[in-house]
Write a protein that holds these residues in place. Structure first.
Motif, PDB file in Angstrom:
ATOM      1  N   HIS A 124      47.443  41.335  14.985  1.00 30.39           N
ATOM      2  CA  HIS A 124      47.424  39.932  15.547  1.00 30.39           C
ATOM      3  C   HIS A 124      48.123  39.966  16.891  1.00 30.39           C
ATOM      4  O   HIS A 124      47.780  39.352  17.905  1.00 30.39           O
ATOM      5  CB  HIS A 124      48.300  39.016  14.740  1.00 30.39           C
ATOM      6  CG  HIS A 124      47.422  38.570  13.300  1.00 30.39           C
ATOM      7  ND1 HIS A 124      48.029  38.016  12.560  1.00 30.39           N
ATOM      8  CD2 HIS A 124      46.124  38.948  13.130  1.00 30.39           C
ATOM      9  CE1 HIS A 124      46.896  37.912  11.387  1.00 30.39           C
ATOM     10  NE2 HIS A 124      45.913  38.325  11.897  1.00 30.39           N
ATOM     11  N   SER A 125      49.418  40.912  17.120  1.00 33.53           N
ATOM     12  CA  SER A 125      49.935  40.975  18.532  1.00 33.53           C
ATOM     13  C   SER A 125      49.010  41.423  19.425  1.00 33.53           C
ATOM     14  O   SER A 125      48.776  41.243  20.782  1.00 33.53           O
ATOM     15  CB  SER A 125      51.328  41.594  18.421  1.00 33.53           C
ATOM     16  OG  SER A 125      50.956  42.944  18.184  1.00 33.53           O
ATOM     17  N   GLU A 126      48.013  42.386  18.941  1.00 43.99           N
ATOM     18  CA  GLU A 126      47.034  43.171  19.495  1.00 43.99           C
ATOM     19  C   GLU A 126      45.977  42.332  20.152  1.00 43.99           C
ATOM     20  O   GLU A 126      45.674  41.984  21.481  1.00 43.99           O
ATOM     21  CB  GLU A 126      46.416  44.468  19.309  1.00 43.99           C
ATOM     22  CG  GLU A 126      47.647  45.650  18.895  1.00 43.99           C
ATOM     23  CD  GLU A 126      47.774  46.295  20.426  1.00 43.99           C
ATOM     24  OE1 GLU A 126      46.819  46.150  21.157  1.00 43.99           O
ATOM     25  OE2 GLU A 126      48.577  47.193  20.558  1.00 43.99           O
ATOM     26  N   LEU A 127      45.437  41.446  19.394  1.00 38.51           N
ATOM     27  CA  LEU A 127      44.458  40.549  19.370  1.00 38.51           C
ATOM     28  C   LEU A 127      45.072  39.500  20.621  1.00 38.51           C
ATOM     29  O   LEU A 127      44.256  39.059  21.340  1.00 38.51           O
ATOM     30  CB  LEU A 127      44.081  39.819  18.219  1.00 38.51           C
ATOM     31  CG  LEU A 127      43.197  40.864  17.207  1.00 38.51           C
ATOM     32  CD1 LEU A 127      42.915  39.873  16.053  1.00 38.51           C
ATOM     33  CD2 LEU A 127      42.047  41.405  17.852  1.00 38.51           C
ATOM     34  N   GLU A 128      46.282  39.141  20.539  1.00 44.60           N
ATOM     35  CA  GLU A 128      46.611  38.143  21.467  1.00 44.60           C
ATOM     36  C   GLU A 128      46.883  38.659  22.750  1.00 44.60           C
ATOM     37  O   GLU A 128      46.635  37.716  23.718  1.00 44.60           O
ATOM     38  CB  GLU A 128      48.076  37.622  20.853  1.00 44.60           C
ATOM     39  CG  GLU A 128      48.662  36.452  21.676  1.00 44.60           C
ATOM     40  CD  GLU A 128      47.774  35.254  21.841  1.00 44.60           C
ATOM     41  OE1 GLU A 128      47.810  34.646  22.738  1.00 44.60           O
ATOM     42  OE2 GLU A 128      47.340  34.825  20.619  1.00 44.60           O
ATOM     43  N   ALA A 129      47.147  39.840  23.028  1.00 45.19           N
ATOM     44  CA  ALA A 129      47.183  40.375  23.998  1.00 45.19           C
ATOM     45  C   ALA A 129      45.805  40.666  24.935  1.00 45.19           C
ATOM     46  O   ALA A 129      45.483  40.320  25.915  1.00 45.19           O
ATOM     47  CB  ALA A 129      48.003  41.917  23.984  1.00 45.19           C
ATOM     48  N   ILE A 130      44.896  40.899  23.833  1.00 50.00           N
ATOM     49  CA  ILE A 130      43.435  40.980  24.245  1.00 50.00           C
ATOM     50  C   ILE A 130      42.920  39.695  24.719  1.00 50.00           C
ATOM     51  O   ILE A 130      42.392  39.509  26.156  1.00 50.00           O
ATOM     52  CB  ILE A 130      42.399  41.661  23.192  1.00 50.00           C
ATOM     53  CG1 ILE A 130      42.863  43.011  23.111  1.00 50.00           C
ATOM     54  CG2 ILE A 130      41.142  41.394  23.668  1.00 50.00           C
ATOM     55  CD1 ILE A 130      42.192  43.473  21.874  1.00 50.00           C
ATOM     56  N   ARG A 131      43.358  38.539  24.156  1.00 50.39           N
ATOM     57  CA  ARG A 131      42.809  37.268  24.512  1.00 50.39           C
ATOM     58  C   ARG A 131      43.635  36.819  25.908  1.00 50.39           C
ATOM     59  O   ARG A 131      42.861  36.301  26.737  1.00 50.39           O
ATOM     60  CB  ARG A 131      43.527  36.362  23.456  1.00 50.39           C
ATOM     61  CG  ARG A 131      42.491  36.297  22.327  1.00 50.39           C
ATOM     62  CD  ARG A 131      42.644  34.949  21.582  1.00 50.39           C
ATOM     63  NE  ARG A 131      43.949  35.050  20.895  1.00 50.39           N
ATOM     64  CZ  ARG A 131      44.239  35.680  19.662  1.00 50.39           C
ATOM     65  NH1 ARG A 131      43.120  36.145  18.738  1.00 50.39           N
ATOM     66  NH2 ARG A 131      45.301  35.660  19.053  1.00 50.39           N
ATOM     67  N   THR A 132      44.744  37.355  26.009  1.00 53.28           N
ATOM     68  CA  THR A 132      45.459  36.943  27.121  1.00 53.28           C
ATOM     69  C   THR A 132      45.003  37.599  28.389  1.00 53.28           C
ATOM     70  O   THR A 132      44.703  37.003  29.671  1.00 53.28           O
ATOM     71  CB  THR A 132      46.964  37.285  27.376  1.00 53.28           C
ATOM     72  OG1 THR A 132      47.814  36.563  26.159  1.00 53.28           O
ATOM     73  CG2 THR A 132      47.674  36.931  28.463  1.00 53.28           C
ATOM     74  N   ASP A 133      44.568  38.928  28.439  1.00 46.77           N
ATOM     75  CA  ASP A 133      43.836  39.540  29.421  1.00 46.77           C
ATOM     76  C   ASP A 133      42.511  39.056  29.648  1.00 46.77           C
ATOM     77  O   ASP A 133      42.287  39.067  31.024  1.00 46.77           O
ATOM     78  CB  ASP A 133      43.863  41.105  29.072  1.00 46.77           C
ATOM     79  CG  ASP A 133      45.149  41.858  29.030  1.00 46.77           C
ATOM     80  OD1 ASP A 133      46.145  41.504  30.052  1.00 46.77           O
ATOM     81  OD2 ASP A 133      45.257  43.075  28.658  1.00 46.77           O
ATOM     82  N   VAL A 134      41.696  38.544  28.685  1.00 43.94           N
ATOM     83  CA  VAL A 134      40.336  38.036  29.056  1.00 43.94           C
ATOM     84  C   VAL A 134      40.536  36.869  29.677  1.00 43.94           C
ATOM     85  O   VAL A 134      39.772  36.690  31.036  1.00 43.94           O
ATOM     86  CB  VAL A 134      39.682  37.820  27.693  1.00 43.94           C
ATOM     87  CG1 VAL A 134      38.473  36.933  28.116  1.00 43.94           C
ATOM     88  CG2 VAL A 134      39.379  39.076  27.155  1.00 43.94           C
ATOM     89  N   VAL A 135      41.553  35.976  29.459  1.00 48.29           N
ATOM     90  CA  VAL A 135      41.684  34.738  30.329  1.00 48.29           C
ATOM     91  C   VAL A 135      42.218  34.956  31.658  1.00 48.29           C
ATOM     92  O   VAL A 135      41.705  34.121  32.487  1.00 48.29           O
ATOM     93  CB  VAL A 135      42.777  33.760  29.687  1.00 48.29           C
ATOM     94  CG1 VAL A 135      43.252  32.648  30.297  1.00 48.29           C
ATOM     95  CG2 VAL A 135      42.343  33.398  28.106  1.00 48.29           C
ATOM     96  N   ARG A 136      43.017  35.954  31.854  1.00 49.50           N
ATOM     97  CA  ARG A 136      43.268  36.429  33.103  1.00 49.50           C
ATOM     98  C   ARG A 136      42.253  36.810  34.024  1.00 49.50           C
ATOM     99  O   ARG A 136      42.126  36.462  35.106  1.00 49.50           O
ATOM    100  CB  ARG A 136      44.320  37.668  33.163  1.00 49.50           C
ATOM    101  CG  ARG A 136      45.803  37.411  32.567  1.00 49.50           C
ATOM    102  CD  ARG A 136      46.430  38.580  32.587  1.00 49.50           C
ATOM    103  NE  ARG A 136      46.308  39.292  33.923  1.00 49.50           N
ATOM    104  CZ  ARG A 136      46.598  40.701  34.065  1.00 49.50           C
ATOM    105  NH1 ARG A 136      47.088  41.221  32.832  1.00 49.50           N
ATOM    106  NH2 ARG A 136      46.840  41.273  35.276  1.00 49.50           N
ATOM    107  N   LEU A 137      41.273  37.742  33.476  1.00 47.55           N
ATOM    108  CA  LEU A 137      39.911  38.107  34.138  1.00 47.55           C
ATOM    109  C   LEU A 137      39.182  36.904  34.305  1.00 47.55           C
ATOM    110  O   LEU A 137      38.646  36.874  35.475  1.00 47.55           O
ATOM    111  CB  LEU A 137      39.159  39.084  33.231  1.00 47.55           C
ATOM    112  CG  LEU A 137      38.171  39.853  33.699  1.00 47.55           C
ATOM    113  CD1 LEU A 137      38.473  40.419  34.847  1.00 47.55           C
ATOM    114  CD2 LEU A 137      37.535  40.684  32.652  1.00 47.55           C
TER     115      LEU A 137
END
Length: 254
Positions: free
Chosen positions: A9-22
Motif C-alpha cells: 500500500h505504501s508503494e501504491l501510494e508513492a506511485i499515485r503521488t508520482d502520477v499526480v506530479r507528472l
C-alpha cells in the motif's frame, strides 16, 4: 503478511503521488507552450524542450516502481488495476508533454509569421479546452470518480469542434491573403491537431480510471462486438448453404 500489505500500500501510494506530479507537469505545459507560440519566444521554446527530460525521468521512475511492485508484491484485483492504470496514465501524460514540446518546435518553424487575431483567439481556446479536459480526467483519477470519467467522452466533443474550426480558419486566412504562407498554414494545422491529441489522451486517462474504479474495459466491448459480428457471419454463411442429398447409385442389385 500485514507487513507485506503495508509495504504494498505504501508503494501504491508513492506511485499515485508520482502520477499526480507528472500530471501537474503536463497540465502546466499546455498554457506554457501556448504562451510561447503566441509570443514566438524562441528562448522559452528551447527551455520547454529541455525540460522534457525531467518529465521523461519521472515517467521512467513510475514505470520502475510499477515493475518492482509487479515483480515482488504480486498485486491482485484492485491493487493490480492500480498498478496497470498508473502505467497507462504515465504513458498518456508523457505523450501529452511531448505534444507540447512538438508545439514548441513548431513555433520555430512559424517564427516570424504574423498570426491574425482570429487565429490567436482560436489557439487560446484550443489550449484552454485541452487543459480543462486533462484536469477533469485527472480529477476523476484523484477522486476515483467513474461518473466524471465516463462524462469525458461527451465533454471532449467541444475540443474536436474547436479543432475543426481552427483548421478551416487557418487555410481561410491563407486564401484571404492575410499574410500566412502555405508552409506556415501546414505547421499551424499540425499544432491544432496536437491540441486535439491532448484531448484524446485525456479521454484515454478517463477510460483507465473507469477500469480502475469498476473493472470496466472499453476493449471488452470491442471484443464483444467482434465476436458478435463473427458469429453473425458464420450463421449467415450457414443459412446460405444447402445440403445436397447423396447421389443415387444406379444398377445396384440386392
Amino acid at each position: 503478511m500485514i507487513t507485506e500489505t503495508r509495504t504494498l500500500h505504501s508503494e501504491l501510494e508513492a506511485i499515485r503521488t508520482d502520477v499526480v506530479r507528472l500530471a501537474g507537469i503536463a497540465t502546466e505545459s499546455i498554457p506554457r507552450g501556448t504562451e510561447i507560440l503566441l509570443a514566438m519566444d524562441l528562448a522559452a521554446a528551447q527551455r520547454l524542450i529541455e525540460d522534457d527530460d525531467v518529465a521523461d525521468a519521472l515517467s521512467l521512475a513510475i514505470e520502475a516502481r510499477c515493475d518492482h511492485v509487479l515483480a515482488l508484491q504480486h498485486p491482485v484485483a484492485g491493487d493490480l488495476r492500480e498498478v496497470m492504470t498508473a502505467l497507462r496514465l504515465a504513458s498518456d501524460l508523457e505523450r501529452t508533454i511531448d505534444l507540447m514540446v512538438n508545439i514548441a518546435k513548431r513555433t520555430r518553424r512559424v517564427y516570424g509569421a504574423d498570426l491574425p487575431p482570429r487565429l490567436r483567439g482560436q489557439i487560446e481556446r484550443l489550449s484552454e479546452e485541452s487543459s480543462r479536459l486533462l484536469r477533469l480526467a485527472m480529477d476523476s483519477y484523484v477522486e476515483r470518480d467513474p461518473a466524471l470519467a465516463a462524462a469525458i467522452d461527451d465533454i471532449a466533443v467541444r475540443l474536436h469542434e474547436y479543432g475543426h474550426h481552427f483548421m478551416q480558419a487557418v487555410f481561410d486566412a491563407h486564401e484571404d491573403g492575410e499574410g500566412l504562407s502555405m508552409p506556415a498554414c501546414v505547421q499551424l494545422a499540425m499544432i491544432g491537431r496536437f491540441y486535439e491529441r491532448i484531448g484524446d489522451h485525456a479521454l484515454d486517462i478517463a477510460q483507465r480510471v473507469r477500469f480502475l474504479a469498476t473493472g470496466w474495459r472499453p476493449e471488452v466491448q470491442s471484443t464483444d462486438r467482434l465476436h458478435f459480428r463473427q458469429a453473425h457471419a458464420v450463421a449467415r454463411m450457414s443459412a446460405t448453404l444447402t445440403v445436397q442429398p447423396p447421389p443415387e447409385v444406379e444398377g445396384t442389385t440386392s
